[in-house]
Design an enzyme around this catalytic site. Structure first.
Site, mmCIF file in Angstrom:
data_model
loop_
_atom_site.group_PDB
_atom_site.id
_atom_site.type_symbol
_atom_site.label_atom_id
_atom_site.label_comp_id
_atom_site.label_asym_id
_atom_site.label_seq_id
_atom_site.Cartn_x
_atom_site.Cartn_y
_atom_site.Cartn_z
ATOM 1 N N LYS A 7 0.847 -1.191 0.000
ATOM 2 C CA LYS A 7 0.000 0.000 0.000
ATOM 3 C C LYS A 7 0.886 1.245 0.000
ATOM 4 O O LYS A 7 1.730 1.416 0.881
ATOM 5 C CB LYS A 7 -0.822 0.036 1.293
HETATM 6 C C1 E4P Z 1 -8.305 0.183 4.193
HETATM 7 O O1 E4P Z 1 -7.596 -0.173 3.289
HETATM 8 C C2 E4P Z 1 -8.138 1.464 4.895
HETATM 9 O O2 E4P Z 1 -6.819 1.650 5.321
HETATM 10 C C3 E4P Z 1 -9.086 1.565 6.044
HETATM 11 O O3 E4P Z 1 -10.328 1.028 5.677
HETATM 12 C C4 E4P Z 1 -9.204 3.007 6.540
HETATM 13 O O4 E4P Z 1 -10.245 3.094 7.454
HETATM 14 P P1 E4P Z 1 -10.460 4.378 8.408
HETATM 15 O O5 E4P Z 1 -10.846 5.536 7.540
HETATM 16 O O6 E4P Z 1 -11.561 3.951 9.322
HETATM 17 O O7 E4P Z 1 -9.155 4.620 9.109
#
Ligand code: E4P
Length: 222
Positions: free
Chosen positions: A85
């Site tokens: 990522k």
């Molecule tokens: C997933 O890939 C994201 O990192 C995650 O869903 C972010 O979620 P949040 O906005 O609740 O931190």
């Protein structure tokens, strides 16, 4: 449509793998912290092994482009099914497109994360990202319609034949899941507690209870 589990908890991952509904896992540094993971390599390697050939995403933890590249390569060497990522921009607003492009050219799959706008999503797709993660809840927090964003980006991908897949993350309610699914998300990454909620319904419980009660009444000798 695929479902990923947005967690680093191996017990939850193993539990949901058994149900057959899970197609991968996503994590981020905040999830790691919340889930009490200190040995990231050990945890991600365990998750990767549990998933077989299904992908697990792990996020880079630096803003320095040279370090991002070496960290991404290191992560990708841990297992075949690891996806790296990379945020679409860093904390200072510099785009990370060169890094994304370079890694994809080297056959390292990239999940471009923290995407909040159509134009960010478009640029990530152009750079060659395998996945583009749209942060549904955070987009809505800022007063924008995340469902329309997903719908429009999906349409653009189809119109122009891009291979990237939309992951919808940042899920805050079961309704977010329904909205993302009907907007055409390829994948929704869901925290485990929402998967349980998706199955539940008060009236279904009551109906099943009624059937059980009636079946007992009908088999009782009169
Ligand atoms: C997933 O890939 C994201 O990192 C995650 O869903 C972010 O979620 P949040 O906005 O609740 O931190």
């Amino acid at each position: 449509m695929k479902i990923f589990l947005d967690t680093a908890k191996i017990e939850e991952i193993n539990k949901w793998i058994k149900s057959g509904v899970i197609d991968g896992v996503t994590t981020n540094p905040s999830i790691m912290l919340k889930d009490g993971i200190s040995n990231i390599r050990a945890s991600i390697s365990t998750i990767a092994a549990a998933l077989g050939d299904k992908p697990v995403s792990i996020e880079v933890t630096t803003d320095d482009p040279v370090e991002v590249l070496s960290q991404a390569r290191n992560f990708a060497s841990w297992a075949e099914n690891i996806v790296v990522k990379i945020p679409v921009i860093d904390a200072r607003g510099n785009h990370c497109l060169d890094t994304i492009h370079r890694l994809e050219k080297d056959n390292i799959r990239v999940n471009v994360t923290a995407v909040m706008s159509f134009n960010q999503a478009l640029m990530a797709a152009k750079a060659g990202a395998t996945y583009v993660s749209i942060f549904f809840g955070r987009v809505c927090d800022e007063g924008h319609d995340a469902q329309i964003l997903v719908q429009e980006f999906k349409r653009w991908i189809l119109d122009w034949n891009y291979r990237c897949q939309i992951i919808v993350g940042s899920i805050r309610s079961v309704m977010d899941i329904q909205k993302a699914a009907t907007a055409g998300a390829h994948i929704i990454t869901i925290p485990p507690n929402f998967l349980t909620k998706m199955c539940d319904h008060m009236y279904t419980r009551e109906t099943v209870r009624m059937f059980l009660d009636d079946s007992q009444k009908s088999t009782k000798p009169r």
